[in-house]
Design a protein around this motif. Structure first.
Motif, PDB file in Angstrom:
ATOM      1  N   HIS A 152       0.821  -1.211   0.000  1.00  0.00           N
ATOM      2  CA  HIS A 152       0.000   0.000   0.000  1.00  0.00           C
ATOM      3  C   HIS A 152       0.856   1.262   0.000  1.00  0.00           C
ATOM      4  CE1 HIS A 152       1.048  -0.424   4.290  1.00  0.00           C
ATOM      5  NE2 HIS A 152       0.934   0.901   4.332  1.00  0.00           N
ATOM      6  N   TYR A 192      -4.604   9.106   3.175  1.00  0.00           N
ATOM      7  CA  TYR A 192      -5.464   8.063   2.597  1.00  0.00           C
ATOM      8  C   TYR A 192      -4.605   6.835   2.280  1.00  0.00           C
ATOM      9  CZ  TYR A 192      -8.956  11.735   1.921  1.00  0.00           C
ATOM     10  OH  TYR A 192      -9.851  12.743   2.114  1.00  0.00           O
ATOM     11  N   THR A 225     -13.031   2.589  -4.925  1.00  0.00           N
ATOM     12  CA  THR A 225     -13.447   2.538  -3.521  1.00  0.00           C
ATOM     13  C   THR A 225     -14.370   1.347  -3.275  1.00  0.00           C
ATOM     14  OG1 THR A 225     -13.370   4.961  -3.418  1.00  0.00           O
ATOM     15  CG2 THR A 225     -14.527   3.839  -1.652  1.00  0.00           C
ATOM     16  N   TYR A 226     -14.012   0.523  -2.309  1.00  0.00           N
ATOM     17  CA  TYR A 226     -14.848  -0.613  -1.921  1.00  0.00           C
ATOM     18  C   TYR A 226     -15.455  -0.326  -0.550  1.00  0.00           C
ATOM     19  CZ  TYR A 226     -13.579  -3.857  -5.627  1.00  0.00           C
ATOM     20  OH  TYR A 226     -13.437  -4.476  -6.846  1.00  0.00           O
ATOM     21  N   VAL A 227     -16.758  -0.394  -0.464  1.00  0.00           N
ATOM     22  CA  VAL A 227     -17.449  -0.156   0.807  1.00  0.00           C
ATOM     23  C   VAL A 227     -18.135  -1.447   1.245  1.00  0.00           C
ATOM     24  CG1 VAL A 227     -19.205   1.183   1.993  1.00  0.00           C
ATOM     25  CG2 VAL A 227     -17.838   2.259   0.196  1.00  0.00           C
ATOM     26  N   ARG A 228     -17.767  -1.916   2.403  1.00  0.00           N
ATOM     27  CA  ARG A 228     -18.385  -3.104   2.986  1.00  0.00           C
ATOM     28  C   ARG A 228     -18.992  -2.728   4.336  1.00  0.00           C
ATOM     29  NH1 ARG A 228     -17.486  -4.256  -1.470  1.00  0.00           N
ATOM     30  NH2 ARG A 228     -16.303  -6.005  -2.340  1.00  0.00           N
ATOM     31  N   GLU A 229     -19.749  -3.647   4.899  1.00  0.00           N
ATOM     32  CA  GLU A 229     -20.383  -3.363   6.192  1.00  0.00           C
ATOM     33  C   GLU A 229     -19.350  -3.079   7.271  1.00  0.00           C
ATOM     34  OE1 GLU A 229     -22.991  -6.465   7.305  1.00  0.00           O
ATOM     35  OE2 GLU A 229     -24.425  -6.110   5.680  1.00  0.00           O
ATOM     36  N   ASP A 230     -18.196  -3.772   7.172  1.00  0.00           N
ATOM     37  CA  ASP A 230     -17.202  -3.657   8.233  1.00  0.00           C
ATOM     38  C   ASP A 230     -15.951  -2.884   7.838  1.00  0.00           C
ATOM     39  OD1 ASP A 230     -16.457  -5.539   6.405  1.00  0.00           O
ATOM     40  OD2 ASP A 230     -15.607  -6.941   7.854  1.00  0.00           O
ATOM     41  N   MET A 231     -15.904  -2.317   6.619  1.00  0.00           N
ATOM     42  CA  MET A 231     -14.697  -1.597   6.216  1.00  0.00           C
ATOM     43  C   MET A 231     -14.929  -0.773   4.959  1.00  0.00           C
ATOM     44  SD  MET A 231     -12.264  -4.349   4.283  1.00  0.00           S
ATOM     45  CE  MET A 231     -12.797  -5.078   2.703  1.00  0.00           C
ATOM     46  N   ILE A 232     -14.024   0.180   4.760  1.00  0.00           N
ATOM     47  CA  ILE A 232     -13.933   0.916   3.503  1.00  0.00           C
ATOM     48  C   ILE A 232     -12.485   0.750   3.033  1.00  0.00           C
ATOM     49  CG2 ILE A 232     -14.019   3.155   2.362  1.00  0.00           C
ATOM     50  CD1 ILE A 232     -16.063   4.045   4.426  1.00  0.00           C
ATOM     51  N   ARG A 233     -12.293   0.248   1.825  1.00  0.00           N
ATOM     52  CA  ARG A 233     -10.950  -0.004   1.325  1.00  0.00           C
ATOM     53  C   ARG A 233     -10.745   0.712  -0.009  1.00  0.00           C
ATOM     54  NH1 ARG A 233      -7.743  -5.678   1.526  1.00  0.00           N
ATOM     55  NH2 ARG A 233      -7.908  -5.090   3.713  1.00  0.00           N
TER      56      ARG A 233
END
Length: 206
Positions: A16, A26, A51-59
């Motif tokens: 990263h 960021y 941008t990936y948005v999930r219930e438990d994270m933003i990646r």
């Protein structure tokens, strides 16, 4: 949704980079090729972001070009390919190399990516073969179309013969296919192999 970051490199990790945008850092996950070509810490950087948005994270996933981000999205349409595998493929192959591998149905090249086995590589080249030309335009799209025909063994005999002749002269198959695509555009699809070879050599000498 974040689509692009423009700032300075704050930190570089194994997988990263942290981009400082007006004091906010960021963290974006990147492929090996992108990480290897990053500017030094403190220098300016522009990353295209998915941008990936999930219930438990933003990646955030970062890419050096819009084309790489497009491939990242497209690859995940293939069964068994998630973000991790897509990033590995992009990190191993440039956009041009990936397009060529798909056009030529070269699953071995795709399988060079870490974590990509023969079956997944075969699915990638098979399922994306009709979509690769969409990532190019003009002459580049024609070249990819010709390479795909060669890979499938359905290219007209004069074209296949011309490519074979150029490869016998020591040029790579990719170079030969590109040169013959240029020759076809100049001479027309009905040109003989002799004409295509001559024009192909002319294109290669430029």
């Amino acid at each position: 949704m974040i689509g692009k970051l423009k700032g300075t490199v704050d930190e570089v990790g194994e997988d990263h980079v942290v981009v400082d945008v007006h004091g906010v850092g960021y963290l974006a996950f990147c492929g090996a090729r992108t990480l290897a070509n990053l500017p030094a810490v403190g220098e300016a950087i522009v990353l295209f972001i998915e941008t990936y948005v999930r219930e438990d994270m933003i990646r955030l996933y970062g890419f050096a070009t819009e084309a790489e981000r497009g491939w990242f999205r497209l690859l995940q349409n293939v069964q068994g390919v998630g973000a991790k595998v897509a990033l590995a493929v992009i990190g191993t192959l440039s956009s041009g190399d990936l397009a060529n591998a798909i056009a030529l149905q070269d699953k071995t090249m795709v399988a060079r990516a870490p974590g990509v086995g023969p079956k997944v590589a075969a699915r990638i080249v098979a399922e994306l073969k009709d979509k690769a030309p969409a990532f190019s335009s003009g002459a580049a799209s024609e070249e990819l179309g010709l390479k795909r025909e060669l890979g499938e063994g359905v290219a007209p005999a004069p074209i296949a013969d011309a490519v074979s002749a150029l490869t016998n002269l020591g040029y790579s198959r990719d170079q030969a296919a590109g040169a013959v695509a240029t020759a076809v555009k100049e001479a027309g699809e009905g040109a003989s192999s002799t004409v295509l070879i001559r024009l192909g050599l002319k294109a290669l000498s430029r």
